[in-house]
Write a protein that holds these residues in place. Structure first.
Motif, short mmCIF file in Angstrom:
data_model
loop_
_atom_site.label_atom_id
_atom_site.label_comp_id
_atom_site.label_asym_id
_atom_site.label_seq_id
_atom_site.Cartn_x
_atom_site.Cartn_y
_atom_site.Cartn_z
N LYS A 1 0.87 -1.17 0.00
CA LYS A 1 0.00 0.00 0.00
C LYS A 1 0.91 1.22 0.00
O LYS A 1 1.41 1.60 1.05
CB LYS A 1 -0.90 0.00 1.23
CG LYS A 1 -1.87 -1.16 1.24
CD LYS A 1 -2.70 -1.16 2.49
CE LYS A 1 -3.64 -2.32 2.45
NZ LYS A 1 -3.32 -3.37 3.36
N PRO A 2 1.18 1.81 -1.18
CA PRO A 2 2.13 2.90 -1.23
C PRO A 2 1.65 4.14 -0.49
O PRO A 2 0.50 4.54 -0.61
CB PRO A 2 2.28 3.20 -2.72
CG PRO A 2 1.06 2.68 -3.33
CD PRO A 2 0.61 1.52 -2.48
N PRO B 1 7.47 -0.52 -2.37
CA PRO B 1 8.56 -0.64 -3.34
C PRO B 1 9.82 0.01 -2.78
O PRO B 1 9.75 1.05 -2.10
CB PRO B 1 8.05 0.14 -4.55
CG PRO B 1 6.57 0.21 -4.37
CD PRO B 1 6.34 0.23 -2.90
N ALA B 2 10.96 -0.60 -3.05
CA ALA B 2 12.23 -0.07 -2.56
C ALA B 2 12.60 1.25 -3.24
O ALA B 2 13.15 2.15 -2.62
CB ALA B 2 13.34 -1.09 -2.74
N SER B 3 12.29 1.38 -4.52
CA SER B 3 12.62 2.60 -5.25
C SER B 3 11.71 3.74 -4.82
O SER B 3 10.49 3.58 -4.77
CB SER B 3 12.45 2.39 -6.75
OG SER B 3 12.59 3.62 -7.44
N PRO B 4 12.27 4.89 -4.53
CA PRO B 4 11.43 6.04 -4.14
C PRO B 4 10.54 6.55 -5.28
O PRO B 4 9.60 7.30 -5.05
CB PRO B 4 12.44 7.11 -3.71
CG PRO B 4 13.73 6.69 -4.32
CD PRO B 4 13.69 5.21 -4.47
N TYR B 5 10.79 6.11 -6.50
CA TYR B 5 9.98 6.54 -7.65
C TYR B 5 8.49 6.33 -7.38
O TYR B 5 7.67 7.20 -7.66
CB TYR B 5 10.41 5.78 -8.91
CG TYR B 5 9.43 5.90 -10.06
CD1 TYR B 5 9.40 7.05 -10.84
CD2 TYR B 5 8.54 4.88 -10.34
CE1 TYR B 5 8.50 7.17 -11.88
CE2 TYR B 5 7.64 5.00 -11.39
CZ TYR B 5 7.62 6.14 -12.14
OH TYR B 5 6.71 6.26 -13.17
N LEU C 1 14.08 -2.18 -7.86
CA LEU C 1 12.76 -2.57 -8.32
C LEU C 1 12.31 -3.88 -7.67
O LEU C 1 12.47 -4.97 -8.23
CB LEU C 1 12.73 -2.72 -9.85
CG LEU C 1 12.85 -1.42 -10.63
CD1 LEU C 1 12.76 -1.70 -12.13
CD2 LEU C 1 11.78 -0.43 -10.23
N TYR C 2 11.79 -3.74 -6.47
CA TYR C 2 11.21 -4.87 -5.76
C TYR C 2 10.38 -4.32 -4.61
O TYR C 2 10.51 -3.15 -4.23
CB TYR C 2 12.31 -5.82 -5.23
CG TYR C 2 13.20 -5.18 -4.19
CD1 TYR C 2 12.91 -5.29 -2.83
CD2 TYR C 2 14.33 -4.46 -4.56
CE1 TYR C 2 13.72 -4.69 -1.88
CE2 TYR C 2 15.14 -3.86 -3.63
CZ TYR C 2 14.84 -3.98 -2.28
OH TYR C 2 15.64 -3.38 -1.34
N ILE C 3 9.55 -5.16 -4.06
CA ILE C 3 8.76 -4.78 -2.90
C ILE C 3 9.54 -5.20 -1.66
O ILE C 3 9.91 -6.36 -1.51
CB ILE C 3 7.37 -5.48 -2.91
CG1 ILE C 3 6.60 -5.14 -4.18
CG2 ILE C 3 6.58 -5.14 -1.65
CD1 ILE C 3 6.24 -3.69 -4.36
N LEU D 1 3.82 -11.14 -8.21
CA LEU D 1 4.13 -9.87 -8.86
C LEU D 1 3.17 -8.76 -8.44
O LEU D 1 1.98 -9.01 -8.23
CB LEU D 1 4.06 -10.02 -10.38
CG LEU D 1 5.06 -10.96 -11.04
CD1 LEU D 1 4.71 -11.15 -12.51
CD2 LEU D 1 6.46 -10.43 -10.90
N THR D 2 3.72 -7.57 -8.39
CA THR D 2 2.91 -6.37 -8.21
C THR D 2 3.07 -5.55 -9.48
O THR D 2 4.19 -5.29 -9.91
CB THR D 2 3.37 -5.56 -6.99
OG1 THR D 2 3.20 -6.38 -5.83
CG2 THR D 2 2.56 -4.29 -6.83
#
Length: 172
Positions: free
Chosen positions: A32-33, A71-75, A62-64, A90-91
């Motif tokens: 849940k971002p 997600p690990a990436s702040p994007y 690029l992973y949860i 997969l998400t």
């Protein structure tokens, strides 16, 4: 149909790494971002930066994260992205981005240690091959490098012949 596509990608991934389904871990809870203060304070991350290593299957962010479910990436947090599809492996995020000139409709990242990453293009296989060959110098056909997880493989989308998928399969 989504399950069929995921099964197709999963089978390709398992065949490429010589792994069996039994080696896969249990699924993590759906993320849940939430744009955390830390993510908001970081320098903005563009889509191009988030997927910069895709052509070499170098995808460290690029992973949860299994601890946070994010997600690990702040994007993802910086752009307020929420998953449009989540399965036990997969998400998937629905996007309107571009990857080396190709329109990206979706990005799938693992939510476990399942080693599959995918970019879904709104372009047929021939167009995608031509565009990627022009911009990256490769048509990303099946190869030893794609089987070894050091290069992606470009596939026709089995659900829609007018679309294609760039898939990275990393080894466990």
């Amino acid at each position: 149909m989504r399950l069929l596509l995921e099964s197709f990608i999963a089978a390709a991934a398992l065949a490429a790494c010589g792994c069996s389904q039994a080696k896969l871990p249990a699924a993590a809870p759906a993320p849940k971002p939430v744009a955390s203060p830390a993510a908001q304070a970081q320098a903005p991350v563009s889509f191009e930066q988030a997927v910069a290593g895709f052509a070499r299957c170098e995808l460290p962010g690029l992973y949860i994260d299994l601890e946070t479910g994010q997600p690990a990436s702040p994007y993802f947090a910086q752009h307020g992205l929420a998953p449009c599809e989540t399965t036990d492996k997969l998400t998937t995020y629905c996007l309107k981005e571009r990857f080396h000139g190709l329109p990206v409709a979706k990005l799938a990242i693992p939510n476990t240690t399942f080693p599959v990453f995918a970019l879904y293009f709104d372009a047929d296989l021939a167009t995608a091959r031509k565009t990627l060959n022009h911009s990256l110098g490769s048509q990303f056909k099946a190869s030893r490098k794609s089987r070894d997880g050091v290069a992606p493989e470009l596939l026709a989308d089995p659900q829609d012949g007018k679309k294609s998928i760039l898939v990275c399969t990393k080894e466990f």
